[in-house]
Motif scaffolding. Structure first.
Motif, PDB file in Angstrom:
ATOM      1  N   ALA A 104     -19.295  -7.972 -60.666  1.00 11.72           N
ATOM      2  CA  ALA A 104     -19.198  -6.527 -59.961  1.00 11.72           C
ATOM      3  C   ALA A 104     -18.956  -6.915 -58.482  1.00 11.72           C
ATOM      4  CB  ALA A 104     -20.255  -5.612 -60.205  1.00 11.72           C
ATOM      5  N   THR A 105     -17.649  -6.948 -57.888  1.00 14.97           N
ATOM      6  CA  THR A 105     -17.359  -7.541 -56.719  1.00 14.97           C
ATOM      7  C   THR A 105     -16.547  -6.712 -55.792  1.00 14.97           C
ATOM      8  OG1 THR A 105     -16.090  -9.242 -55.542  1.00 14.97           O
ATOM      9  CG2 THR A 105     -15.237  -8.534 -57.906  1.00 14.97           C
ATOM     10  N   ALA A 106     -16.689  -6.541 -54.699  1.00 19.24           N
ATOM     11  CA  ALA A 106     -16.039  -5.756 -53.665  1.00 19.24           C
ATOM     12  C   ALA A 106     -14.509  -6.236 -53.562  1.00 19.24           C
ATOM     13  CB  ALA A 106     -16.555  -5.723 -52.275  1.00 19.24           C
ATOM     14  N   LYS A 107     -14.521  -7.555 -53.996  1.00 19.79           N
ATOM     15  CA  LYS A 107     -13.130  -8.104 -53.940  1.00 19.79           C
ATOM     16  C   LYS A 107     -12.077  -7.113 -54.716  1.00 19.79           C
ATOM     17  CE  LYS A 107     -12.620 -12.585 -54.297  1.00 19.79           C
ATOM     18  NZ  LYS A 107     -11.905 -12.731 -53.011  1.00 19.79           N
ATOM     19  N   PRO A 108     -10.866  -7.109 -54.404  1.00 18.78           N
ATOM     20  CA  PRO A 108      -9.814  -6.004 -55.252  1.00 18.78           C
ATOM     21  C   PRO A 108      -9.876  -6.936 -56.787  1.00 18.78           C
ATOM     22  CG  PRO A 108      -9.007  -6.354 -53.011  1.00 18.78           C
ATOM     23  CD  PRO A 108     -10.210  -7.297 -53.007  1.00 18.78           C
ATOM     24  N   GLU A 109      -9.672  -5.888 -57.701  1.00 15.62           N
ATOM     25  CA  GLU A 109      -9.925  -6.671 -59.081  1.00 15.62           C
ATOM     26  C   GLU A 109      -8.467  -7.553 -59.639  1.00 15.62           C
ATOM     27  OE1 GLU A 109     -10.182  -4.308 -63.272  1.00 15.62           O
ATOM     28  OE2 GLU A 109     -11.824  -3.694 -61.799  1.00 15.62           O
ATOM     29  N   SER A 137     -13.175   1.763 -52.505  1.00 16.00           N
ATOM     30  CA  SER A 137     -14.542   1.845 -53.480  1.00 16.00           C
ATOM     31  C   SER A 137     -15.640   1.097 -52.735  1.00 16.00           C
ATOM     32  CB  SER A 137     -14.209   1.362 -54.746  1.00 16.00           C
ATOM     33  OG  SER A 137     -13.774   2.147 -55.543  1.00 16.00           O
ATOM     34  N   THR A 138     -16.662   1.572 -52.683  1.00 16.05           N
ATOM     35  CA  THR A 138     -17.753   1.050 -52.195  1.00 16.05           C
ATOM     36  C   THR A 138     -18.504   0.084 -53.062  1.00 16.05           C
ATOM     37  OG1 THR A 138     -19.560   2.508 -52.979  1.00 16.05           O
ATOM     38  CG2 THR A 138     -18.581   2.770 -50.531  1.00 16.05           C
ATOM     39  N   LYS A 139     -19.202  -0.777 -52.706  1.00 12.44           N
ATOM     40  CA  LYS A 139     -19.964  -1.698 -53.928  1.00 12.44           C
ATOM     41  C   LYS A 139     -20.607  -0.727 -54.916  1.00 12.44           C
ATOM     42  CE  LYS A 139     -20.632  -5.872 -55.516  1.00 12.44           C
ATOM     43  NZ  LYS A 139     -20.979  -6.973 -54.908  1.00 12.44           N
ATOM     44  N   ALA A 140     -21.332   0.434 -54.495  1.00  9.19           N
ATOM     45  CA  ALA A 140     -21.777   1.110 -55.604  1.00  9.19           C
ATOM     46  C   ALA A 140     -20.929   1.675 -56.476  1.00  9.19           C
ATOM     47  CB  ALA A 140     -22.792   2.474 -54.842  1.00  9.19           C
ATOM     48  N   ASP A 141     -19.699   1.967 -55.911  1.00  9.82           N
ATOM     49  CA  ASP A 141     -18.606   2.591 -57.015  1.00  9.82           C
ATOM     50  C   ASP A 141     -18.295   1.461 -58.114  1.00  9.82           C
ATOM     51  OD1 ASP A 141     -18.512   4.958 -55.555  1.00  9.82           O
ATOM     52  OD2 ASP A 141     -16.898   4.318 -53.966  1.00  9.82           O
ATOM     53  N   VAL A 142     -18.297   0.127 -57.529  1.00  6.51           N
ATOM     54  CA  VAL A 142     -17.674  -0.906 -58.576  1.00  6.51           C
ATOM     55  C   VAL A 142     -18.747  -0.932 -59.600  1.00  6.51           C
ATOM     56  CG1 VAL A 142     -17.162  -3.207 -58.604  1.00  6.51           C
ATOM     57  CG2 VAL A 142     -16.102  -2.116 -56.951  1.00  6.51           C
ATOM     58  N   GLU A 166     -26.279  -7.853 -47.975  1.00  2.00           N
ATOM     59  CA  GLU A 166     -26.877  -6.491 -47.950  1.00  2.00           C
ATOM     60  C   GLU A 166     -26.063  -5.618 -48.910  1.00  2.00           C
ATOM     61  OE1 GLU A 166     -27.184  -5.115 -43.864  1.00  2.00           O
ATOM     62  OE2 GLU A 166     -25.084  -4.962 -43.679  1.00  2.00           O
ATOM     63  N   HIS A 167     -24.676  -5.450 -48.730  1.00  4.51           N
ATOM     64  CA  HIS A 167     -24.075  -4.517 -49.576  1.00  4.51           C
ATOM     65  C   HIS A 167     -24.280  -4.324 -50.902  1.00  4.51           C
ATOM     66  CE1 HIS A 167     -21.033  -7.510 -49.717  1.00  4.51           C
ATOM     67  NE2 HIS A 167     -20.456  -6.854 -50.652  1.00  4.51           N
ATOM     68  N   ASP A 168     -24.561  -5.709 -51.615  1.00  4.56           N
ATOM     69  CA  ASP A 168     -24.977  -5.892 -52.889  1.00  4.56           C
ATOM     70  C   ASP A 168     -26.498  -4.966 -53.255  1.00  4.56           C
ATOM     71  OD1 ASP A 168     -22.660  -7.701 -53.412  1.00  4.56           O
ATOM     72  OD2 ASP A 168     -23.878  -9.287 -52.536  1.00  4.56           O
ATOM     73  N   VAL A 169     -27.282  -5.522 -52.247  1.00  8.77           N
ATOM     74  CA  VAL A 169     -28.476  -4.801 -52.520  1.00  8.77           C
ATOM     75  C   VAL A 169     -28.296  -3.093 -52.500  1.00  8.77           C
ATOM     76  CG1 VAL A 169     -30.929  -4.546 -51.627  1.00  8.77           C
ATOM     77  CG2 VAL A 169     -29.677  -6.829 -51.462  1.00  8.77           C
ATOM     78  N   HIS A 170     -27.814  -2.729 -51.374  1.00 12.04           N
ATOM     79  CA  HIS A 170     -27.624  -1.267 -51.105  1.00 12.04           C
ATOM     80  C   HIS A 170     -26.919  -0.707 -52.417  1.00 12.04           C
ATOM     81  CE1 HIS A 170     -28.023  -2.269 -46.548  1.00 12.04           C
ATOM     82  NE2 HIS A 170     -29.096  -1.956 -47.096  1.00 12.04           N
ATOM     83  N   GLY A 171     -25.825  -1.241 -52.846  1.00 10.34           N
ATOM     84  CA  GLY A 171     -25.072  -0.698 -53.645  1.00 10.34           C
ATOM     85  C   GLY A 171     -25.815  -0.387 -54.977  1.00 10.34           C
TER      86      GLY A 171
END
Length: 227
Positions: A104-109, A137-142, A166-171
């Motif tokens: 699950a990554t914030a990089k475009p799929e 999308s946010t990390k939470a969306d992914v 940190e965005h991994d933790v928050h998502g």
């Protein structure tokens, strides 16, 4: 089947060389001052739009610089990445323990999938999920998409996130999922702890043991780690 959500850049892959070179090329193409190297490393992980806005790109030029970045990344930087030492063996061990593994990554799929294919990760995980190309999308969306893809899992199945920023933790927290942080990525000192990571590990071997301790404690000693 317990599920492990895995960040890509900075967790499975050392992708900083290709990303930072592409960011550098984008700033130069736009005639903007290139940030110093320590700032360029902070671009690895978060959505590119957010990083550009935070580091000197005027709001009305962000789209232009994103286009220049994407061009450089697709031409040169996309595959300038390596799997961190020990990660392949860890993924094999976790799968042998009966865990489901999903990137699950914030990089475009559209980038994440071929990168995982080329570097041999696609065969070691059960799915690869990333952001849309516009990175809205946010990390939470992914993470939500990754979880929805496994909707047939029992609700009681345990899920854990692994990430380096940190965005991994928050998502993950937005879905009630705990996150184990890793120190070999691109977080600033103390970033993961301040974000609320349940623990932070210093090596792939320690990650393997921590994940098994939390998700498959009865199997931890039955799965022989790779040398």
């Amino acid at each position: 089947m317990p599920l492990v959500l895995l960040d890509l850049d900075g967790t499975l892959l050392d992708s900083a060389p290709g990303i930072t070179a592409s960011v550098r090329a984008a700033y130069r193409a736009a005639g903007l001052p290139v940030p110093p190297d320590d700032v360029l490393r902070s671009f690895v992980g978060p959505p590119i739009w957010d990083s550009l806005r935070a580091h000197g790109v005027p709001a009305d030029r962000v789209d232009e610089v994103v286009h220049a970045y994407r061009t450089a990344f697709a031409d040169v930087g996309m595959y300038d990445a390596t799997v961190f030492d020990g990660i392949t063996d860890v993924l094999r061990d976790l799968r042998a323990a009966g865990l489901a593994l999903v990137v699950a990554t914030a990089k475009p799929e559209v980038f994440a999938r071929p990168i995982c294919d080329r570097l041999g990760l696609a065969d070691l995980v059960d799915g690869v999920f990333g952001a849309p190309l516009d990175e809205t999308s946010t990390k939470a969306d992914v993470i939500a998409r990754a979880l929805a893809s496994l909707a047939d899992r029992p609700e009681a199945a345990v899920t854990l996130m692994v990430g380096d920023r940190e965005h991994d933790v928050h998502g993950a927290a937005e879905h009630g999922v705990s996150c184990v942080g890793v120190t070999w990525g691109y977080a600033a000192p103390g970033e993961l702890e301040a974000a609320g990571a349940v623990t932070v590990v210093d090596s792939p071997a320690a990650l393997r043991d921590e994940v098994l301790r939390r998700l498959a404690p009865t199997l931890r000693d039955e799965v022989a780690p790779h040398a």
